[in-house]
Design a protein around this motif. Structure first.
Motif, mmCIF file in Angstrom:
data_model
loop_
_atom_site.group_PDB
_atom_site.id
_atom_site.type_symbol
_atom_site.label_atom_id
_atom_site.label_comp_id
_atom_site.label_asym_id
_atom_site.label_seq_id
_atom_site.Cartn_x
_atom_site.Cartn_y
_atom_site.Cartn_z
ATOM 1 N N GLN A 153 0.825 -1.204 0.000
ATOM 2 C CA GLN A 153 0.000 0.000 0.000
ATOM 3 C C GLN A 153 0.863 1.259 0.000
ATOM 4 N N SER A 154 1.995 1.202 0.692
ATOM 5 C CA SER A 154 2.902 2.351 0.693
ATOM 6 C C SER A 154 3.421 2.631 -0.710
ATOM 7 N N ALA A 155 3.810 1.572 -1.444
ATOM 8 C CA ALA A 155 4.298 1.752 -2.813
ATOM 9 C C ALA A 155 3.196 2.294 -3.709
ATOM 10 N N LEU A 156 1.974 1.796 -3.533
ATOM 11 C CA LEU A 156 0.852 2.310 -4.325
ATOM 12 C C LEU A 156 0.618 3.790 -4.055
ATOM 13 N N GLN A 157 0.719 4.190 -2.800
ATOM 14 C CA GLN A 157 0.484 5.589 -2.452
ATOM 15 C C GLN A 157 1.586 6.497 -3.003
ATOM 16 N N VAL A 158 2.832 6.013 -3.020
ATOM 17 C CA VAL A 158 3.918 6.802 -3.624
ATOM 18 C C VAL A 158 3.656 6.973 -5.119
ATOM 19 N N ALA A 159 3.234 5.899 -5.785
ATOM 20 C CA ALA A 159 2.910 5.994 -7.214
ATOM 21 C C ALA A 159 1.790 7.003 -7.438
ATOM 22 N N HIS A 160 0.769 6.946 -6.598
ATOM 23 C CA HIS A 160 -0.353 7.887 -6.717
ATOM 24 C C HIS A 160 0.102 9.324 -6.458
ATOM 25 N N HIS A 161 0.952 9.509 -5.478
ATOM 26 C CA HIS A 161 1.466 10.856 -5.185
ATOM 27 C C HIS A 161 2.302 11.376 -6.359
ATOM 28 N N THR A 162 3.034 10.465 -7.023
ATOM 29 C CA THR A 162 3.855 10.868 -8.177
ATOM 30 C C THR A 162 2.977 11.240 -9.363
ATOM 31 N N TYR A 163 1.879 10.522 -9.518
ATOM 32 C CA TYR A 163 0.968 10.750 -10.652
ATOM 33 C C TYR A 163 -0.457 10.946 -10.118
ATOM 34 N N PRO A 164 -0.730 12.073 -9.483
ATOM 35 C CA PRO A 164 -2.043 12.251 -8.837
ATOM 36 C C PRO A 164 -3.209 12.322 -9.806
ATOM 37 N N LYS A 165 -2.954 12.574 -11.081
ATOM 38 C CA LYS A 165 -4.035 12.697 -12.054
ATOM 39 C C LYS A 165 -4.117 11.512 -13.013
ATOM 40 N N LYS A 166 -3.284 10.502 -12.823
ATOM 41 C CA LYS A 166 -3.271 9.351 -13.724
ATOM 42 C C LYS A 166 -3.712 8.090 -12.990
ATOM 43 N N PRO A 167 -4.496 7.232 -13.643
ATOM 44 C CA PRO A 167 -4.747 5.912 -13.058
ATOM 45 C C PRO A 167 -3.439 5.131 -12.962
ATOM 46 N N VAL A 168 -3.242 4.445 -11.853
ATOM 47 C CA VAL A 168 -2.092 3.569 -11.667
ATOM 48 C C VAL A 168 -2.472 2.180 -12.170
ATOM 49 N N MET A 169 -1.653 1.640 -13.075
ATOM 50 C CA MET A 169 -1.915 0.336 -13.679
ATOM 51 C C MET A 169 -0.854 -0.640 -13.180
ATOM 52 N N ILE A 170 -1.255 -1.620 -12.393
ATOM 53 C CA ILE A 170 -0.321 -2.647 -11.944
ATOM 54 C C ILE A 170 -0.321 -3.742 -13.003
ATOM 55 N N LEU A 171 0.720 -3.743 -13.815
ATOM 56 C CA LEU A 171 0.791 -4.608 -14.993
ATOM 57 C C LEU A 171 1.411 -5.970 -14.697
ATOM 58 N N GLU A 172 2.024 -6.109 -13.524
ATOM 59 C CA GLU A 172 2.533 -7.408 -13.078
ATOM 60 C C GLU A 172 2.554 -7.440 -11.556
ATOM 61 N N TYR A 173 2.097 -8.524 -10.998
ATOM 62 C CA TYR A 173 2.385 -8.958 -9.632
ATOM 63 C C TYR A 173 2.201 -10.456 -9.653
ATOM 64 N N GLY A 174 2.970 -11.189 -8.864
ATOM 65 C CA GLY A 174 2.830 -12.636 -8.945
ATOM 66 C C GLY A 174 3.904 -13.379 -8.190
ATOM 67 N N HIS A 175 3.878 -14.688 -8.307
ATOM 68 C CA HIS A 175 4.830 -15.575 -7.630
ATOM 69 C C HIS A 175 4.838 -16.894 -8.380
ATOM 70 N N TRP A 176 5.984 -17.548 -8.402
ATOM 71 C CA TRP A 176 6.126 -18.817 -9.086
ATOM 72 C C TRP A 176 5.617 -19.965 -8.211
ATOM 73 N N ALA A 177 5.438 -21.126 -8.837
ATOM 74 C CA ALA A 177 5.042 -22.346 -8.129
ATOM 75 C C ALA A 177 5.810 -23.508 -8.739
ATOM 76 N N ASP A 178 7.129 -23.522 -8.491
ATOM 77 C CA ASP A 178 7.967 -24.579 -9.055
ATOM 78 C C ASP A 178 7.590 -25.955 -8.502
ATOM 79 N N TYR A 179 7.119 -25.957 -7.264
ATOM 80 C CA TYR A 179 6.740 -27.206 -6.618
ATOM 81 C C TYR A 179 5.343 -27.045 -6.026
ATOM 82 N N PRO A 180 4.630 -28.159 -5.842
ATOM 83 C CA PRO A 180 3.274 -28.048 -5.274
ATOM 84 C C PRO A 180 3.239 -27.264 -3.971
ATOM 85 N N ALA A 181 4.266 -27.401 -3.142
ATOM 86 C CA ALA A 181 4.260 -26.692 -1.856
ATOM 87 C C ALA A 181 4.274 -25.185 -2.045
#
Length: 721
Positions: free
Chosen positions: A559-587
């Motif tokens: 949330q802190s990173a999102l708020q910094v992005a919003h503060h940097t671009y207060p008039k633009k929608p913030v688009m999170i184009l990637e977030y994720g994690h791998w699953a090399d193993y079932p665990a």
């Protein structure tokens, strides 16, 4: 896995830094010029490539020869320095390298059979980087006295083409279509010989190709798109571009006449209702969407004047429509435009294209996306365009998606997630993917492969003009695709002024060609205060706090990173184009699930549909697992919400529930689009302009005059005291 995390961070973030030193192993720089340019013609500018106006790549009901299927292929390490040298200098040497392989009597039966579209280096093969394709095919006599256009959906990365041992031209760029005039080389009534020399340089060996470096996907080489011949009359419709509005559209039609005669030319423009259903979903023909009993919503005849010699002209055919169906993910309404060309009063050509009416923009009063005037926040996935089945040792099958059925199968996974936006790879996808997205109601973010660029590589690429050509070809191919809401220019790149300069150049080009999409880039989430999207429409980020960087997974840090992005671009929608994690193993599926739940909770809380919200999109990386050639990683990246066999991982199940809760309400069942359309005649519009202005000024003046007169007749009352 800590080791994998470290490898990904080093490979993904150090490579751009290393790019400050050239990785070029060949002397000199590529001087192969782009093949696309713009020329001023009567009616406006027209895009040209290899001497011909850029055509529509929508499939047509013209006389056509489908050239997909089994070709012959001879692998060879072709000379890349020749491939990237101006053909005025290198063509002689390239022809000598070709040798007898383009001749009619050459026997290629000993070459290996190769599927087109397809690839000559399916994973895990990294050894084949080029070679020669050959196809012998029969051309019927009905092709006589016709013009012929040879169209390629995509050839990765550099293609040189000969037909009957006659050189037709070249193309650089592995993901966008190109067309070559085959008229003079085609031989009706006999077998013809088509040869394509393909060079797919190894990533990381040169910094003057696009992409230049060790990108995190598989570098599929070869003829990866469809190939077909299309017959044309002397006077034809080259393309019809529809610029949509909420109450109509501007239509620009490019006509071409070839020959020495003079013809009186006109066009009949018809607007048809359309309906996509199970019967026509996979049919590439736009007119397949027209219900059999439909009546045109509009029929207009436009005079194009006398055309003589070799000439090209643009014709405008705008229309207004009352009570239209607007395209959106919840109601993917489409229309079909038909352009019939008449020469001396006789119909000689038909061109069809499907399109949708929609508007995507940023709210002028808040940092939110507006689709057709309504706030929208988009949840979805990124994907690599790759065949998943049949699985290979538990991993994806590999290879580019080569048919409409394969693409539809992958998109069905997106629909099961209730996602409404796809970031389609780091390069333009197969041309049928946006066609199907139009019909299924899936919004797209398309981009060009400026992947992990540095100040040096930005300068090299932009000076050569390759990204500009890739963007123009992508824009022109998908001009009429309403599903394409966003154009992306670069992914996780570095550089300040160099990147800003490139973004400005690409935005100006995009606006010149189209202008109905929002533009952005994917910035590193490690620096949410990155200022380089200031000139772009949206602020896009890849974000891996608690995964690839930022210590432990923490909702507060996200949330802190999102708020910094919003503060940097207060008039633009913030688009999170990637977030994720791998699953090399079932665990690790539990780790993947935890990442999804933590991130989506933080992003959805500030979706731009919420009061004081600002996040316009949140895209999980990725839909499916995919093959990669990045050193030290893989060979299969397991970020998929799906396993290769089509079953959902835990995070996929959670995503389907979360996306369903935030997706727009579904519209009525599919039905033919409708509306009341009327042509806008330029002469009428201009002749009525002054009367409208006079009316607009006279009515208020008369009203004000009457008020003054009436008020002057009213006597003031005397006060009682």
């Amino acid at each position: 896995m800590a080791n994998k995390c470290a490898l990904i961070v080093l490979a993904g973030m150090a490579l751009p830094l290393l790019a400050g030193c050239s990785l070029t192993l060949t002397a000199g720089r590529a001087d192969l010029p782009p093949t696309l340019s713009f020329q001023d013609e009567p009616g406006g500018p027209v895009a040209y490539e290899t001497g011909q106006p850029v055509p529509s790549f929508d499939r047509q009901q013209r006389l056509t020869l489908e050239l997909d299927g089994k070709w012959r292929f001879y692998p060879e390490h072709v000379d890349t320095s020749l491939s990237l040298t101006d053909r005025k200098v290198s063509l002689k040497a390239i022809t000598e390298e070709l040798g007898h392989r383009g001749e009619a009597l050459f026997d290629a039966s000993g070459w290996q059979a190769m599927s087109v579209p397809g690839t000559f280096n399916p994973p895990p093969d990294k050894t084949t980087t080029g070679g020669y394709y050959r196809l012998d095919f029969f051309v019927a006599n009905e092709w006589s006295a016709r013009y012929a256009m040879l169209k390629f959906g995509a050839v990765r990365y550099i293609a040189d083409v000969w037909l009957n041992d006659r050189y037709l031209g070249y193309h650089e760029g592995g993901d966008t279509p190109f067309a070559l005039d085959a008229t003079d080389a085609l031989l009706p009534g006999v077998y013809n010989d088509l040869v394509v020399r393909v060079d797919n340089p190894v990533w990381g060996t040169r910094d003057d190709i696009v992409p230049w470096g060790l990108a995190d996907w598989w570098n599929y080489g070869g003829i990866v798109g469809d190939v077909w011949l299309e017959a044309l009359p002397a006077t034809s419709a080259v393309r019809a571009d529809v610029t949509p509005h909420l109450d109509g559209a501007d239509v620009s039609i490019v006509l071409q006449h070839r020959g020495q005669d003079t013809v009186k030319t006109s066009v009949n423009v018809r607007l048809w209702p359309a309906q996509a259903n199970a019967a026509n979903l996979l049919n590439p023909l736009p007119n397949s969407l027209i219900p059999f009993d439909a009546q045109p919503l509009l029929s207009q005849r436009i005079e194009a004047g006398d055309l003589s010699g070799n000439s090209v002209v643009r014709v405008a055919a705008p229309f207004a429509i009352r009570s239209p169906d607007l395209w959106s993910p919840s109601l993917p309404a489409l229309y079909v435009l038909q352009v019939t060309v008449l020469a001396d009063g006789q119909a000689v050509d038909d061109l069809f294209t499907s399109f949708g009416l929609r508007q995507i923009k940023v709210d002028s009063t808040a940092p939110r996306l507006l689709l057709n005037g309504l706030p929208i926040a988009l949840s979805g996935v990124a994907m690599h365009e790759e065949r998943q089945t049949p699985t290979k040792n538990g991993g994806p099958a590999g290879g580019p998606l080569a048919s409409a059925a394969e693409i539809a199968s992958i998109l069905s996974r997106v629909l099961k997630l209730h996602a409404d936006l796809i970031r389609v790879d780091h390069h333009p996808p197969n041309q049928m993917l946006p066609v199907l997205a139009d019909r299924l109601g899936l919004a797209l973010w398309e981009e060009i492969p400026l992947y992990h660029y540095s100040p040096q590589t930005f300068g090299i690429a932009m000076d050569r003009g390759v990204p500009q050509q890739m963007l123009a070809e992508m824009d022109l191919r998908d001009f009429n695709r309403p599903s394409v809401l966003f154009h992306g220019f670069t992914n996780e790149s570095m550089g300040g002024g160099e990147r800003v300069s490139a973004m400005r150049t690409l935005k100006a080009l995009d606006r010149r060609i189209d202008g109905t999409r929002l533009v952005g880039q994917a910035m590193y989430g490690t620096d949410p205060a990155d200022p380089t999207s200031e000139d772009l429409d949206v602020a896009g980020y890849t974000m891996y706090w608690g995964v690839l960087y930022g210590g432990r997974l923490s909702g507060a840090d996200i949330q802190s990173a999102l708020q910094v992005a919003h503060h940097t671009y207060p008039k633009k929608p913030v688009m999170i184009l990637e977030y994720g994690h791998w699953a090399d193993y079932p665990a690790e599926e539990s780790d993947q699930l935890r990442v999804f739940n933590t991130y989506y909770a933080q992003m959805s809380a500030v979706f731009d549909t919420q009061p004081d919200g600002f996040v316009g999109a949140a895209l999980w990386w990725t839909l499916d697992d995919y093959w990669t050639q990045k050193p030290g990683i893989g060979p299969v990246e397991t970020f998929g919400l799906y396993r290769p066999d089509g079953s959902m991982r835990k995070a996929g199940v959670a995503a389907s529930h979360s996306f369903a809760a935030t997706e727009p309400s579904t519209g009525p069942p599919p039905a033919p689009s409708h509306g009341v359309a009327v042509a806008i005649v330029a002469s009428q519009r201009h002749s009525l302009l002054l009367p409208y202005i006079g009316y607009g000024l006279a009515v208020p003046a008369i009203v004000i005059g009457l008020l003054i007169f009436l008020l002057s007749r009213v006597r003031p009352r005397r006060l009682a005291w």
